[in-house]
Design an enzyme around this catalytic site. Structure first.
Site, PDB file in Angstrom:
ATOM      1  N   LYS A 112       0.819  -1.218   0.000  1.00  0.00           N
ATOM      2  CA  LYS A 112       0.000   0.000   0.000  1.00  0.00           C
ATOM      3  C   LYS A 112       0.854   1.270   0.000  1.00  0.00           C
ATOM      4  O   LYS A 112       0.384   2.335  -0.379  1.00  0.00           O
ATOM      5  CB  LYS A 112      -0.967  -0.034   1.165  1.00  0.00           C
TER       6      LYS A 112
HETATM    7  C1  LIG Z   1      -4.439  -4.639   1.304  1.00  0.00           C
HETATM    8  C2  LIG Z   1      -3.677  -5.888   1.160  1.00  0.00           C
HETATM    9  C3  LIG Z   1      -4.101  -6.893   0.281  1.00  0.00           C
HETATM   10  C4  LIG Z   1      -5.375  -6.777  -0.519  1.00  0.00           C
HETATM   11  O1  LIG Z   1      -5.289  -5.812  -1.541  1.00  0.00           O
HETATM   12  P1  LIG Z   1      -6.614  -5.260  -2.247  1.00  0.00           P
HETATM   13  O2  LIG Z   1      -6.147  -4.166  -3.138  1.00  0.00           O
HETATM   14  O3  LIG Z   1      -7.485  -4.747  -1.137  1.00  0.00           O
HETATM   15  O4  LIG Z   1      -7.233  -6.381  -2.964  1.00  0.00           O
HETATM   16  C5  LIG Z   1      -3.310  -8.018   0.154  1.00  0.00           C
HETATM   17  N1  LIG Z   1      -2.177  -8.173   0.889  1.00  0.00           N
HETATM   18  C6  LIG Z   1      -1.747  -7.231   1.740  1.00  0.00           C
HETATM   19  C7  LIG Z   1      -0.507  -7.478   2.529  1.00  0.00           C
HETATM   20  C8  LIG Z   1      -2.472  -6.058   1.905  1.00  0.00           C
HETATM   21  O5  LIG Z   1      -2.041  -5.124   2.755  1.00  0.00           O
END
Ligand SMILES: *Cc1c(COP(=O)(O)O)cnc(C)c1O
Length: 495
Positions: A112
């Site tokens: 993120k």
């Molecule tokens: C947020 C997250 C996901 C999921 O991603 P999306 O874009 O919500 O599908 C998967 N793995 C990790 C480690 C995350 O932080």
């Protein structure tokens, strides 16, 4: 380029409007009216570019009301000096087919960061254009990683206030400490008694509450959103899929017949960015959507029925413990040939009955583009162990879900194409589960577990996690989900 709402395509706005508001007035999500296509020459140019140059090149197509200077400022601020070796998205090759896209080299060790390092720049520029001088209030619901990444991106950013809600028992110890020890004068962190969907629903409700908006306006504030429903989150994620493609070309991968992408999925943001990259010209064959035991998306892809009326499980991959994948709404809009009325009817059914089913035409399109699979915690642990024993390479629980589902896909289809597997978090964010998976005991406090994992695998603890050993907890409030309004008012001093 104009942006339209998934629930009203006559509602046309600029990219800065879409980013500043986050969500449209009638509750829809903004997306670009068309998808730009890159030519062979474009890809050839990108091959010789650094990540930041690639990002500038691609973002210009989407943020057409940003000046070139503004885009440069956003990209440089986000990606220079913030990621290990200034490489936000390197690839590690495992065996013949697996290309692991490591998206966890940023300040919070999860993917993120790639979006949330740049969003504050997008947002402050957009808010200046749209809100002229009002303060942006950003509410975040998080299943763990978004919260910390958003806090880290927005801390002390002028003209912004941030309130983060996380499920009290739905995040790892490390995630909780990362958030509750957050520094910055404009950030607030609240635990809630409920799961991620409760947090997300609560945020959506406050967000669209006209009374509350009036209260903010009276105090010279406006809502914005850092959740993955904000186009400003999604757009920078497209960049790393394009970048990974040209890196694979540079590495001499045989991509004549395209390649597959496998994404550990929760809110459907990351995999939707891969879909956009495909539509822009990246030769992606199948988009493999990997879920944990909360396999609402696997079922949806296989049956065309989206049904959230089911048990909710806490798993070892908590960032994917989600039953309502918000970004799916954008895919439905695109696959229904921009039929906003149809999207409205599906979303209405989802909020009233917790389920909807798509027509056969859309179901077929989904199954052409996507493959859905899932695995449980035991399979996740076995996959971590297998990969470590076979390659000496350590993956976290979320990445393990993706690897496991990729292996299932390969077995089911005999598809021999290379696969880009998205690695979304550092194993050290989920150190206890990872340590147990490789057959060690994970007793003792969370810091001993970090040291034990490092010792057992000869891998270094990432600096941002090591630093937590000296972190001071600042936020201890726990609210019931009914009290989220109160929590926001208290955080903003509006009581
Ligand atoms: C947020 C997250 C996901 C999921 O991603 P999306 O874009 O919500 O599908 C998967 N793995 C990790 C480690 C995350 O932080």
């Amino acid at each position: 380029m104009n942006y339209v709402s998934t629930r009203d395509k006559e509602n046309k706005v600029s990219s800065s409007f879409a980013i500043a508001h986050g969500i449209s007035e009638e509750g829809g999500l903004f997306l670009p009216e068309g998808i730009p296509a890159l030519s062979k020459e474009d890809f050839n140019k990108l091959k010789d570019f650094s990540y930041t140059e690639r990002a500038k090149y691609i973002l210009k197509y989407f943020l057409t009301d940003f000046s070139e200077e503004e885009i440069d400022k956003c990209v440089n601020g986000a990606y220079i000096g913030t990621f290990d070796n200034d490489l936000p998205a390197p690839i590690s090759k495992l065996g013949e087919k697996m290309n692991i896209l490591e998206l966890w080299h940023g300040p919070t060790c999860a993917f993120k960061d790639l979006a949330l390092q740049i969003l504050p720049y997008f947002l402050t520029i957009s808010a200046k254009k749209i809100y002229n001088g009002k303060k942006s209030v950003i509410l975040v619901a998080t299943s763990g990683d978004t919260g910390k990444a958003a806090l880290e991106g927005f801390k002390d950013v002028e003209g912004t206030e941030m309130v983060v809600f996380y499920p009290q028992n739905g995040v790892s110890d490390m995630q909780k400490l990362q958030m509750s020890s957050q520094e910055g004068n404009n950030v607030h962190v609240c635990a809630i008694k409920g799961n991620f969907d409760d947090a997300q629903n609560g945020v959506k409700k406050i967000f669209t509450d006209n009374e509350f908006k009036k209260l903010l306006a009276e105090n010279n504030m406006e809502f914005s959103s850092a959740n993955s429903i904000n186009w400003g989150r999604l757009c920078p994620q497209i960049v790393y899929y394009i970048s990974a493609y040209v890196d694979m070309l540079n590495n001499g991968e045989d991509l004549e017949n395209g390649f597959n992408v496998c994404v550990p999925t929760g809110n459907f943001g990351n995999i939707l960015a891969a879909y956009y990259a495909k539509k822009m010209g990246v030769p992606i064959n199948k988009l493999i959507c990997a879920s944990n035991k909360n396999k609402v998306l696997t079922d949806f892809i296989n049956t065309g029925v989206y049904d959230r009326n089911r048990d909710f499980y806490l798993t070892s991959s908590p960032s994917m413990d989600i039953l309502i994948s918000s970004n799916l709404e954008r895919l439905l809009y695109l696959l229904s040939n921009e039929n906003d009325a149809y999207v409205n009817s599906l979303q209405k059914s989802l909020s009233e009955c917790g389920k909807y089913s798509v027509n056969d035409e859309i179901k077929e399109k989904i199954q052409n583009e996507f493959y859905g699979g899932f695995c449980d915690d035991a399979e996740t642990a076995n996959t971590i162990k297998d990969i470590f024993e076979s390659f000496g390479y350590l993956i976290d629980t979320h990445t393990a879900v993706a690897v496991n589902v990729y292996q299932k896909y390969s077995e089911a289809t005999n598809d021999e194409r290379p696969c880009l597997i998205v690695s979304t978090a550092s194993p050290y964010k989920f150190a206890g589960d990872v340590l147990k998976a490789i057959g060690k005991s994970a007793d003792g406090d969370k810091f001993k577990v970090l040291d034990d994992l490092s010792l057992a695998t000869s891998t270094p603890i990432p600096k941002p996690i090591e630093k937590l050993k000296n972190a001071k907890v600042r936020f201890t409030e726990v609210y019931s989900k009914e009290d989220m309004y109160t929590a926001v008012k208290a955080s903003l001093n509006l009581m």
